[in-house]
Write a protein that holds these residues in place. Structure first.
Motif, PDB file in Angstrom:
ATOM      1  N   ASP A 446       0.815  -1.215   0.000  1.00  0.00           N
ATOM      2  CA  ASP A 446       0.000   0.000   0.000  1.00  0.00           C
ATOM      3  C   ASP A 446       0.851   1.270   0.000  1.00  0.00           C
ATOM      4  N   GLY A 447       1.934   1.280   0.772  1.00  0.00           N
ATOM      5  CA  GLY A 447       2.786   2.471   0.835  1.00  0.00           C
ATOM      6  C   GLY A 447       3.373   2.810  -0.527  1.00  0.00           C
ATOM      7  N   TYR A 448       3.823   1.814  -1.247  1.00  0.00           N
ATOM      8  CA  TYR A 448       4.396   2.018  -2.569  1.00  0.00           C
ATOM      9  C   TYR A 448       3.321   2.484  -3.557  1.00  0.00           C
ATOM     10  N   LEU A 597      18.826   5.387  15.538  1.00  0.00           N
ATOM     11  CA  LEU A 597      17.935   6.069  14.594  1.00  0.00           C
ATOM     12  C   LEU A 597      17.972   5.409  13.209  1.00  0.00           C
ATOM     13  N   ALA A 598      19.161   5.013  12.773  1.00  0.00           N
ATOM     14  CA  ALA A 598      19.287   4.338  11.477  1.00  0.00           C
ATOM     15  C   ALA A 598      18.528   3.014  11.483  1.00  0.00           C
ATOM     16  N   LYS A 599      18.699   2.302  12.569  1.00  0.00           N
ATOM     17  CA  LYS A 599      17.998   1.011  12.709  1.00  0.00           C
ATOM     18  C   LYS A 599      16.486   1.216  12.706  1.00  0.00           C
ATOM     19  N   GLN A 600      16.042   2.298  13.398  1.00  0.00           N
ATOM     20  CA  GLN A 600      14.607   2.596  13.458  1.00  0.00           C
ATOM     21  C   GLN A 600      14.058   2.929  12.067  1.00  0.00           C
ATOM     22  N   ALA A 601      14.783   3.752  11.308  1.00  0.00           N
ATOM     23  CA  ALA A 601      14.333   4.133   9.961  1.00  0.00           C
ATOM     24  C   ALA A 601      14.292   2.898   9.042  1.00  0.00           C
ATOM     25  N   PHE A 602      15.281   2.033   9.173  1.00  0.00           N
ATOM     26  CA  PHE A 602      15.330   0.812   8.370  1.00  0.00           C
ATOM     27  C   PHE A 602      14.175  -0.122   8.730  1.00  0.00           C
ATOM     28  N   ASP A 603      13.909  -0.277  10.024  1.00  0.00           N
ATOM     29  CA  ASP A 603      12.810  -1.147  10.459  1.00  0.00           C
ATOM     30  C   ASP A 603      11.461  -0.625   9.991  1.00  0.00           C
ATOM     31  N   LEU A 604      11.314   0.693   9.928  1.00  0.00           N
ATOM     32  CA  LEU A 604      10.074   1.260   9.384  1.00  0.00           C
ATOM     33  C   LEU A 604       9.897   0.863   7.919  1.00  0.00           C
ATOM     34  N   ALA A 605      11.012   0.858   7.186  1.00  0.00           N
ATOM     35  CA  ALA A 605      10.956   0.445   5.778  1.00  0.00           C
ATOM     36  C   ALA A 605      10.579  -1.026   5.663  1.00  0.00           C
ATOM     37  N   LEU A 606      11.166  -1.868   6.532  1.00  0.00           N
ATOM     38  CA  LEU A 606      10.811  -3.291   6.542  1.00  0.00           C
ATOM     39  C   LEU A 606       9.347  -3.479   6.905  1.00  0.00           C
ATOM     40  N   LEU A 607       8.895  -2.714   7.874  1.00  0.00           N
ATOM     41  CA  LEU A 607       7.497  -2.816   8.319  1.00  0.00           C
ATOM     42  C   LEU A 607       6.544  -2.515   7.164  1.00  0.00           C
ATOM     43  N   SER A 608       6.879  -1.507   6.362  1.00  0.00           N
ATOM     44  CA  SER A 608       5.998  -1.147   5.248  1.00  0.00           C
ATOM     45  C   SER A 608       5.946  -2.243   4.190  1.00  0.00           C
ATOM     46  N   ARG A 609       6.955  -3.104   4.168  1.00  0.00           N
ATOM     47  CA  ARG A 609       6.983  -4.220   3.211  1.00  0.00           C
ATOM     48  C   ARG A 609       6.434  -5.509   3.796  1.00  0.00           C
ATOM     49  N   GLY A 610       6.097  -5.495   5.093  1.00  0.00           N
ATOM     50  CA  GLY A 610       5.653  -6.729   5.743  1.00  0.00           C
ATOM     51  C   GLY A 610       6.787  -7.684   6.025  1.00  0.00           C
ATOM     52  N   LEU A 611       8.022  -7.142   6.088  1.00  0.00           N
ATOM     53  CA  LEU A 611       9.194  -7.996   6.299  1.00  0.00           C
ATOM     54  C   LEU A 611       9.683  -7.982   7.748  1.00  0.00           C
ATOM     55  N   LEU A 612       9.020  -7.208   8.601  1.00  0.00           N
ATOM     56  CA  LEU A 612       9.455  -7.116  10.005  1.00  0.00           C
ATOM     57  C   LEU A 612       8.618  -8.079  10.838  1.00  0.00           C
ATOM     58  N   THR A 613       9.237  -9.145  11.313  1.00  0.00           N
ATOM     59  CA  THR A 613       8.495 -10.177  12.041  1.00  0.00           C
ATOM     60  C   THR A 613       9.304 -10.676  13.236  1.00  0.00           C
TER      61      THR A 613
END
Length: 629
Positions: A446-448, A597-613
């Protein structure tokens, strides 16, 4: 009349050969003998219609009976019958005229259908299950004498006076010890249902019990009583033998239920085949509701020859994509028993194949033109079929291009031509290529999708199992057109325009950002890049290369790309150098804060892809709470 003799064969005994080759398919004997009885009956009707038989045709029902104690199966017809001379000719001579050639040619045959029905051997399939076969027959000809023929499975036979008093033929099988499974009502009924369900002459197999109204009780409710009626196993005039003008929709639906009594869904529509030149072909093909199920049971088209069932493995007669359809094809131009190699080489079969393809394509075009709204409603149920056909059959694809539909994320529906016109200007890149963006998972991507639509771009929904192949088809057929999944890269890279944005970071800051995120991510299969994107885009985006992902998708659906299926996913991590958050991360107080902060920004990107589990998602939540606090 009393004659004993030997069938003239100039080679080894043919009966053991028949038994050896056909043992695995020995139920065919009943089909062959019942078909012979039907032929004898049809010949009598023909003679009567020509005025060459002036007697009473009367009841021509064929009877199949068995006697468990006597261990016999009897097939009785009221057809033309045979004289003693005809018995000698048709049973002793013609059936064996090709015996030498038969044995030489088919010694190595593995397929029963390569043998039975060739060289006049249909009748002799009886010896697969019988130690002795007896014929009692009386010709329709005036003054004919009844004849009895008996053979024990050797080349010896005996002809004597018979005891039949009415026109027709009885074939009596004295079943051997290995075949006593056929002395069973259920087993015989099963074979008759399989092969004789639509034979053109009534076939009676004993009786069956049914209920019929028998007055009313004191409360006015109908009473029923059990009655014994003839067990007629066949419908002698199935729908496909009638002219389309004789049939209504309910007739076609009733026939579908007759073919598939356990089907829960009704068909969407159907095609009635009716051709008499340059070949004979009748039949009805139904479009079932396919939805998105790629694991379709394909053996749903039944092949008949003059209403005699042959097989439901029709892949050499209809193109593979049409095997997703259900129904019946009947052609006397296809021999009752044929090998696969024969089918593949036969010119009639090739013509039938091409004709059916054309009829199906034309029917879909007709529905689309006459009722587009109705066609669009049916599209989710037939899309898989149409796309499969376009991928596998060029002739079908030529016509289907006019009515193959695509849908975007706003649920708007277009033909391929209409869609090309819609996006040709807005989605053209700097090299003049038109880029179709698509999603295979609207929720996860959806984000994309939102980012693309914010730019005024359109996004197609391509979420069926076959679409991984179909996107390649569109690219191949459409000039200067590319398809890219909406999450394959950042939007400015998916559709590259002339105007390149200026990067707000220095070269040193860019290098530092790459090092920082690589350390925070610490994954070999994820490569970090800094790009000049709009500051309204996400600070970090995770994408997977379009080509690699497409190859992996095709590998999963059997596209011959199995090599790619075993390769790991390689992701691209794009750091948006123009996003304010990246500047803030780079100017953090210490290395630990910058890493967090870098880790947080990266995890947000993973979350938007459904890859954070799993554990990573748990740590992200904890880190978010601490950052807010």
């Amino acid at each position: 009349m009393n004659e004993k003799g030997n069938i003239s064969i100039h080679t080894e005994n043919i009966f053991p050969v028949i038994k050896k080759f056909l043992y695995s398919d020995n139920e065919i004997f009943l089909r062959e003998l019942v078909s012979n009885a039907v032929d004898a009956t049809q010949k009598l009707k023909r003679l009567a219609s020509l005025g060459q038989y002036t007697g009473e045709v009367g009841d021509v029902t064929i009877d199949v009976a068995y006697d468990e104690k006597a261990k016999t199966i009897t097939i009785s017809d009221r057809g033309i019958g045979m004289t003693a001379q005809e018995v000698k000719k048709y049973i002793n001579q013609i059936a064996f005229s090709g015996a030498t050639e038969f044995v030489e040619k088919f010694k190595e045959a593995k397929d029963a259908n390569e043998i039975i029905g060739r060289f006049g051997l249909g009748f002799y399939s009886a010896f697969m299950v019988a130690d002795q076969v007896e014929i009692q027959t009386l010709s329709y000809q005036e003054g004919a004498e009844p004849t009895r023929w008996v053979c024990d499975g050797s080349t010896s036979y005996e002809i004597t006076e018979g005891n039949r008093t009415t026109r027709g033929t009885d074939v009596i099988l004295h079943v051997n010890a290995d075949s006593e499974e056929f002395l069973n009502k259920g087993r015989l009924q099963e074979i008759l249902d399989k092969y004789g369900k639509f034979l053109p002459v009534p076939i009676r197999f004993g009786t069956r019990t049914t209920s019929e109204p028998d007055g009313e009780d004191a409360d006015g409710k109908t009473n029923y009583k059990s009655v014994e009626v003839d067990n007629i196993i066949n419908n002698t005039q199935p729908a496909w033998t009638k002219a389309p003008s004789e049939l209504k929709d309910e007739d076609y639906l009733a026939f579908y239920r007759e073919l598939y009594p356990y089907s829960l869904d009704e068909p969407l529509f159907w095609i009635h085949l009716n051709v008499d030149y340059p070949f004979n072909l009748t039949g009805i093909l139904y479009f079932p509701k396919l939805k998105e199920n790629f694991e379709i049971q394909k053996n749903k088209i039944k092949l008949y020859s003059r209403q005699v069932f042959i097989t439901d493995e029709v892949k050499d007669i209809v193109p593979e994509f049409l095997m997703l359809l259900h129904g019946v094809i009947d052609s006397p131009d296809i021999p009752l028993n044929v090998s696969r190699s024969f089918l593949q080489a036969d010119s009639n079969v090739k013509k039938i194949n091409a004709h059916i393809t054309k009829k199906v394509a034309d029917k879909l075009a007709e529905i689309f033109k006459s009722d587009r709204k109705g066609f669009e409603e049916k599209w989710p149920d037939i899309a898989l079929f149409v796309k499969y056909g376009m991928l596998s059959n060029d002739k079908f694809a030529e016509k289907a291009n006019e009515y193959c539909l695509v849908k975007n994320t706003d649920n708007e529906i277009y033909t391929l031509k209409e869609y090309a016109e819609k996006v040709k200007d807005i989605q053209q890149d700097k090299d003049g290529n038109v880029v179709y963006l698509y999603t295979n998972d609207t929720a996860q991507q959806d984000g994309y999708i939102t980012t693309a639509k914010d730019r005024g771009y359109d996004v197609l929904v391509m979420d069926s199992p076959i679409d991984s192949h179909f996107v390649a088809y569109i690219e191949q057929k459409a000039e200067k057109t590319q398809l890219k999944r909406v999450d394959a890269d950042v939007i400015d890279k998916l559709i590259q325009k002339e105007e390149a944005k200026t990067l707000n970071l220095t070269e040193e800051e860019s290098k530092k950002a790459v090092e920082l995120f690589e350390k925070a991510i610490s994954r070999d299969h994820m490569k970090v890049h800094v790009e000049a994107l709009s500051e309204n885009e996400l600070p970090v985006t995770v994408t997977i290369d379009e080509f690699m992902r497409r190859m992996k998708d095709m590998a999963q659906t059997g596209g011959g790309m199995s090599f790619y299926g075993s390769m790991p996913d390689n992701y691209k991590v794009t750091v948006n150098g123009n996003h304010p958050l990246i500047k803030r991360i780079l100017s953090g107080e210490d290395d630990e804060e910058r890493q967090q902060l870098a880790k947080q920004a990266f995890d947000l990107a993973l979350l938007s892809r459904g890859l954070l589990t799993g554990n990573e998602l748990t740590n992200f939540v904890k880190r978010s709470v601490s950052l807010i606090g």
